[in-house]
Design a protein around this motif. Sequence first.
Motif, PDB file in Angstrom:
ATOM      1  N   LEU A  66      25.477  27.505 -66.869  1.00  0.00           N
ATOM      2  CA  LEU A  66      25.496  27.689 -68.783  1.00  0.00           C
ATOM      3  C   LEU A  66      26.731  29.845 -69.092  1.00  0.00           C
ATOM      4  CD1 LEU A  66      22.288  26.627 -70.595  1.00  0.00           C
ATOM      5  CD2 LEU A  66      24.559  25.598 -69.558  1.00  0.00           C
ATOM      6  N   LEU A 114      22.950  21.304 -70.398  1.00  0.00           N
ATOM      7  CA  LEU A 114      21.726  21.669 -71.753  1.00  0.00           C
ATOM      8  C   LEU A 114      21.233  20.485 -71.909  1.00  0.00           C
ATOM      9  CD1 LEU A 114      20.828  23.914 -73.441  1.00  0.00           C
ATOM     10  CD2 LEU A 114      22.468  23.649 -75.418  1.00  0.00           C
ATOM     11  N   LEU A 269      28.812  30.032 -79.218  1.00  0.00           N
ATOM     12  CA  LEU A 269      27.606  30.152 -78.821  1.00  0.00           C
ATOM     13  C   LEU A 269      26.302  29.470 -79.336  1.00  0.00           C
ATOM     14  CD1 LEU A 269      27.104  33.323 -77.395  1.00  0.00           C
ATOM     15  CD2 LEU A 269      27.511  31.555 -76.429  1.00  0.00           C
ATOM     16  N   THR A 273      25.353  25.829 -78.126  1.00  0.00           N
ATOM     17  CA  THR A 273      23.966  25.116 -77.920  1.00  0.00           C
ATOM     18  C   THR A 273      23.366  24.701 -79.318  1.00  0.00           C
ATOM     19  OG1 THR A 273      23.663  27.896 -77.414  1.00  0.00           O
ATOM     20  CG2 THR A 273      22.186  26.558 -78.064  1.00  0.00           C
ATOM     21  N   SER A 308      18.209  23.444 -83.794  1.00  0.00           N
ATOM     22  CA  SER A 308      19.356  22.957 -83.000  1.00  0.00           C
ATOM     23  C   SER A 308      20.344  23.292 -85.757  1.00  0.00           C
ATOM     24  CB  SER A 308      19.788  21.752 -83.287  1.00  0.00           C
ATOM     25  OG  SER A 308      20.947  20.592 -83.114  1.00  0.00           O
TER      26      SER A 308
END
Length: 332
Positions: A66, A114, A269, A273, A308
Motif C-alpha cells: 500500500l 486492502l 487516500l 481506502t 468507509s
Amino acid sequence: MIFHPPILALVLASFISALTVLWAAWFALRVLRHWQPSSGHALQINMEKRTYLVSTALAFVLLLELASLLLFVSNADQMAVLFVGAMCAVGTLNVNAYGIPALLLKLAVFFVALVWLVINQIDNKAPDYPFTKLKYAILLLLAPLVVVAAGTQLTYFLNLETDTITSCCSLAFIPEGGGVAAELSSMPAKPALILLFGGLAAMVLLGLLAMRFRVAQALYGLASAVFFVISITAIVSVISSYIYEQPHHHCPFDVIKPQFDYIGYWMYLPLFTATGIGMAAGILGLRRPPDSMADNFASLMRKRIAISVGLYLLFGLVALIAILKSNLILIG
C-alpha cells in the motif's frame, strides 16, 4: 536509472512482497484443502500455529505494498524533470509501454490487499477463524497480481531512457484525444458533479442501511466499486480543472504537487481506502455470520462501514472545498 534510491526501494519492496506472497500462497493451498477447525488432528494444529506467522508476514508485506503505491506515483512525478516532454507523472509513465500497466497493476494490488487486510482483521476476532478459507482464497488471487505487478514494474524501470521524448497530460487528458483518458476528461461539468454528489449521498444512505441490514452490505460493496469509477471520472473531468483554475487542464496527477497543497492526496487516500473497505464489507456481507461471532460480528461490520462512509464524506468535503475555493466558473 535503476540505482535511483526510490526505484531501488520500490524494486526491493516488490521483490520481498512477491517472495512472501508466493510462500503464503503455497500455504494457502494446504489450508483450502485441509482446514477443519473442529478437528484435533496434528495437521490442523500445525496449520493453526503457522497461520499466525503467515498472517503477520502478509499483513506487513501488504501494508508495504500500500505504501509502495504512494511512493511509485510520487517518484514518477518527481522524475518528470528527467524526460523531454514530461511535466508530471503522466509523462514519466509514458516513457515506455510498461509505465501505465505497472500503475494499474499496483492499483489492483492495493485494492485486493486492502480487502484481504480487512477480512483478516475480522477473522482474527473469532476463536475458530471462520473466514480463513475465504481470505486464503483471496490470497490465491492476490499472489499472481503481486508477482506480475513486480515484474511489470521492474521491466518499466529497466527500460527508462532519459533521451526518450514522451507525451504528457496536456495531450493525454483532453476531450479531443483518444483512449480512456480522453473519455474521462470529456464529461460535461454539470452531469459529472450531479453524479458525484448524488452518488455520495446514495453511498451515505446505503451505508446507513448496511449498518442495520445485512442484505444491504453486499450492495454497499458493489456500490463502492461503482462510486469509485464515478469519483475518478469527476476528478478528471471537473474537479481537477477547478483546482488548476484552467478549464482545459484535466490531469489527475498534478493535484498531488506542492503548488496545489497536495490536495490530491487528501482526495485519493480517503477515496481509495473507503472503496477497499467497502468492497471487503460487501464480500463479508455475502457470508452467513459465523456462530462464533454471533455477538460481535454485526458490530465489527458496522464499524468498518462507518469508517468507509466517513472517508467517503471526507473525500466529498475536500472536493467541495476545492470547487468553492476556485475562481473558475464551469457551470453558469
